[in-house]
Design a protein around this motif. Sequence first.
Motif, PDB file in Angstrom:
ATOM      1  N   LYS A 153       1.099  -1.027   0.034  1.00  0.00           N
ATOM      2  CA  LYS A 153       0.360   0.009   0.042  1.00  0.00           C
ATOM      3  C   LYS A 153       0.870   1.084  -0.022  1.00  0.00           C
ATOM      4  CE  LYS A 153      -4.265  -1.958   1.830  1.00  0.00           C
ATOM      5  NZ  LYS A 153      -4.979  -2.514   3.241  1.00  0.00           N
ATOM      6  N   PRO A 157       0.953   4.624  -4.540  1.00  0.00           N
ATOM      7  CA  PRO A 157       0.173   6.142  -4.904  1.00  0.00           C
ATOM      8  C   PRO A 157       1.526   6.179  -6.025  1.00  0.00           C
ATOM      9  CG  PRO A 157      -0.232   6.308  -2.922  1.00  0.00           C
ATOM     10  CD  PRO A 157       0.531   4.908  -2.892  1.00  0.00           C
ATOM     11  N   ARG A 231       8.678  18.322  -1.223  1.00  0.00           N
ATOM     12  CA  ARG A 231       8.213  19.305  -0.120  1.00  0.00           C
ATOM     13  C   ARG A 231       8.374  20.121  -1.656  1.00  0.00           C
ATOM     14  NH1 ARG A 231      12.035  16.443   3.166  1.00  0.00           N
ATOM     15  NH2 ARG A 231      13.689  16.782   2.516  1.00  0.00           N
TER      16      ARG A 231
ATOM     17  N   TYR B 154      -1.731   4.256   2.721  1.00  0.00           N
ATOM     18  CA  TYR B 154      -1.801   5.255   0.592  1.00  0.00           C
ATOM     19  C   TYR B 154      -1.160   6.509   0.811  1.00  0.00           C
ATOM     20  CZ  TYR B 154      -4.181   0.980  -0.660  1.00  0.00           C
ATOM     21  OH  TYR B 154      -4.700  -0.029  -1.546  1.00  0.00           O
ATOM     22  N   LYS B 156      -0.019   7.779   3.983  1.00  0.00           N
ATOM     23  CA  LYS B 156       1.288   8.446   4.700  1.00  0.00           C
ATOM     24  C   LYS B 156       2.517   8.841   4.285  1.00  0.00           C
ATOM     25  CE  LYS B 156       2.909   6.215   9.476  1.00  0.00           C
ATOM     26  NZ  LYS B 156       4.296   5.485   9.015  1.00  0.00           N
ATOM     27  N   PRO B 157       3.253   8.000   3.240  1.00  0.00           N
ATOM     28  CA  PRO B 157       4.386   8.662   2.726  1.00  0.00           C
ATOM     29  C   PRO B 157       4.741  10.533   2.566  1.00  0.00           C
ATOM     30  CG  PRO B 157       3.488   6.697   1.623  1.00  0.00           C
ATOM     31  CD  PRO B 157       2.729   6.851   2.286  1.00  0.00           C
ATOM     32  N   ILE B 158       3.566  10.632   2.385  1.00  0.00           N
ATOM     33  CA  ILE B 158       3.520  12.187   1.743  1.00  0.00           C
ATOM     34  C   ILE B 158       4.171  13.153   3.069  1.00  0.00           C
ATOM     35  CG2 ILE B 158       1.603  11.981   1.490  1.00  0.00           C
ATOM     36  CD1 ILE B 158       4.108  14.448   0.607  1.00  0.00           C
ATOM     37  N   ASP B 160       4.986  11.431   6.363  1.00  0.00           N
ATOM     38  CA  ASP B 160       6.090  10.856   6.785  1.00  0.00           C
ATOM     39  C   ASP B 160       7.533  12.021   6.297  1.00  0.00           C
ATOM     40  OD1 ASP B 160       5.665   8.929   8.341  1.00  0.00           O
ATOM     41  OD2 ASP B 160       6.201   7.189   6.887  1.00  0.00           O
ATOM     42  N   ARG B 161       7.113  12.600   5.074  1.00  0.00           N
ATOM     43  CA  ARG B 161       7.931  13.204   4.209  1.00  0.00           C
ATOM     44  C   ARG B 161       8.285  14.561   4.543  1.00  0.00           C
ATOM     45  NH1 ARG B 161       7.749   8.701  -0.334  1.00  0.00           N
ATOM     46  NH2 ARG B 161       9.201   7.902   0.012  1.00  0.00           N
ATOM     47  N   ALA B 162       6.717  15.261   5.160  1.00  0.00           N
ATOM     48  CA  ALA B 162       6.540  16.780   4.780  1.00  0.00           C
ATOM     49  C   ALA B 162       6.222  17.156   6.033  1.00  0.00           C
ATOM     50  CB  ALA B 162       5.980  16.984   3.395  1.00  0.00           C
ATOM     51  N   VAL B 167       4.529  23.630   9.051  1.00  0.00           N
ATOM     52  CA  VAL B 167       4.076  23.311   8.076  1.00  0.00           C
ATOM     53  C   VAL B 167       2.928  24.517   8.517  1.00  0.00           C
ATOM     54  CG1 VAL B 167       2.698  22.334   6.982  1.00  0.00           C
ATOM     55  CG2 VAL B 167       4.791  21.386   7.010  1.00  0.00           C
ATOM     56  N   ASP B 171       0.015  24.845   4.502  1.00  0.00           N
ATOM     57  CA  ASP B 171       0.187  24.346   3.513  1.00  0.00           C
ATOM     58  C   ASP B 171      -0.662  22.488   4.063  1.00  0.00           C
ATOM     59  OD1 ASP B 171       2.079  26.225   1.659  1.00  0.00           O
ATOM     60  OD2 ASP B 171       3.616  25.372   2.806  1.00  0.00           O
ATOM     61  N   LEU B 175      -1.186  19.102   1.981  1.00  0.00           N
ATOM     62  CA  LEU B 175      -0.918  17.993   2.795  1.00  0.00           C
ATOM     63  C   LEU B 175      -2.259  16.783   3.145  1.00  0.00           C
ATOM     64  CD1 LEU B 175       2.369  19.646   4.285  1.00  0.00           C
ATOM     65  CD2 LEU B 175       2.285  18.004   2.051  1.00  0.00           C
ATOM     66  N   ILE B 178      -3.578  15.939  -0.167  1.00  0.00           N
ATOM     67  CA  ILE B 178      -2.861  15.244  -0.937  1.00  0.00           C
ATOM     68  C   ILE B 178      -3.203  13.681  -0.759  1.00  0.00           C
ATOM     69  CG2 ILE B 178      -0.370  14.596  -2.329  1.00  0.00           C
ATOM     70  CD1 ILE B 178      -0.144  18.277  -1.597  1.00  0.00           C
TER      71      ILE B 178
END
Lengths: 243, 243
Positions: A153, A157, A231, B154, B156-158, B160-162, B167, B171, B175, B178
Amino acid sequence: MTYCVGLFLDQGLVLLSDTRTNAGVDHISTFSKMQVEEVPGDRVLALLSSGNLAISQAVWNRLQEGLWLDGEQQTLRSVPTMFRAAQLVGAAVRAVFDADGPALRAQGVGFDVALLLGGQIAGQGHRLFMIYAAGNFIEATADTPFLQIGEHKYGKPILDRAVTPQVSLADGVKLALISMDGTLRSNLTVGMPLDLLVVREGTQRVALHRRITEEDSYFRRVREGWAAALRDAYAAMQVPDWV
Amino acid sequence: MTYCVGLFLDQGLVLLSDTRTNAGVDHISTFSKMQVEEVPGDRVLALLSSGNLAISQAVWNRLQEGLWLDGEQQTLRSVPTMFRAAQLVGAAVRAVFDADGPALRAQGVGFDVALLLGGQIAGQGHRLFMIYAAGNFIEATADTPFLQIGEHKYGKPILDRAVTPQVSLADGVKLALISMDGTLRSNLTVGMPLDLLVVREGTQRVALHRRITEEDSYFRRVREGWAAALRDAYAAMQVPDWV
């Protein structure tokens, strides 16, 4: 857990797997989940596995020893087509289930295995299959030109948004690594190093087979560069006028 | 299934939920999963829920009617602190479990519920909690400034990174959208429209509460713009010299 991904591109195949196995969080080991059969110019096939390691190793051993298919003893080095190769893998899965399924069930352990089979045999197109625990399988097509097994998962994306059959092998390598990076960050049971295989369409040989470690400078650049690119990308997006 | 996410930012809170509920794939409906209590200038609290809709609606009804806590009948409009508010939600979950748990178990239905509680009460900081089916809870901190319930992988990665506490709210809205977009694409049981709530730190009132539909031009730009940004970002990444 495991994460393996295969890209089915016009230019060929990109296959990537992690190497972590675990029995609980306090017992982790490194095992390659990618097996390769190559007869240069005639065929190259790769098998990637997720699930119970004892099952997937048993499947691979049975494939090495050969299985009865269509009245003949066959291995991945002898089958005439990729479809027969997928059937052979399915037959190996079923043979392991017949041998070990009852004992696993008696211990309350599920028969958990899934495999990706990709490759090309001379005179035929390259193909990519996913074989289930029941021994049946599906095949990647241009509509959905990637297949995943294991913890799929987190890394899906980016593949949904970017993978098309027209993507080059080099870009496919980047996308597979980006997809893996997102998974590595979120699931402790998916771990480095990685095994990467590239097969260029029409060559029937390994174009690239690489073990990617934590020290790999390119993968480090992918990890850092991708986080920075995300970012930058969201920072550059317009703010909604209703905020 | 459901996807709800809450961002715990220095400037305040961003909370986003989908609205799809389903019983099987052939019975889907739209229900808001976000409930808001506002006493402008004194407090604003929002409760987001995932899991069994009958359970989460029962929890909300019990919260509206009031529950016994510390020797007093309390609601989210009367509790003196956000910690007490989280305890009150936990007490409501436990009351529903006591009332309905045995009957659900008799039908083979699990007691499946998780909630996000975010808000601020005058004179105290804004806080964000995740309440479990057992009625206990955790709180977001600067180390992990977001919490998710439902289909969280699905998107979570964005995050985790941002997502960092620094913030901005604007923004943060980008996020969260997204992150939701990636989930909507991959899980059919997460669906439009969306409910978005923004609380600006120190105001104890709703800064923005918006229903975002398929026709929302900004969300359409996010979806298209983000997919294009990802494609541009990976295309701009260097190819490994070993490919």
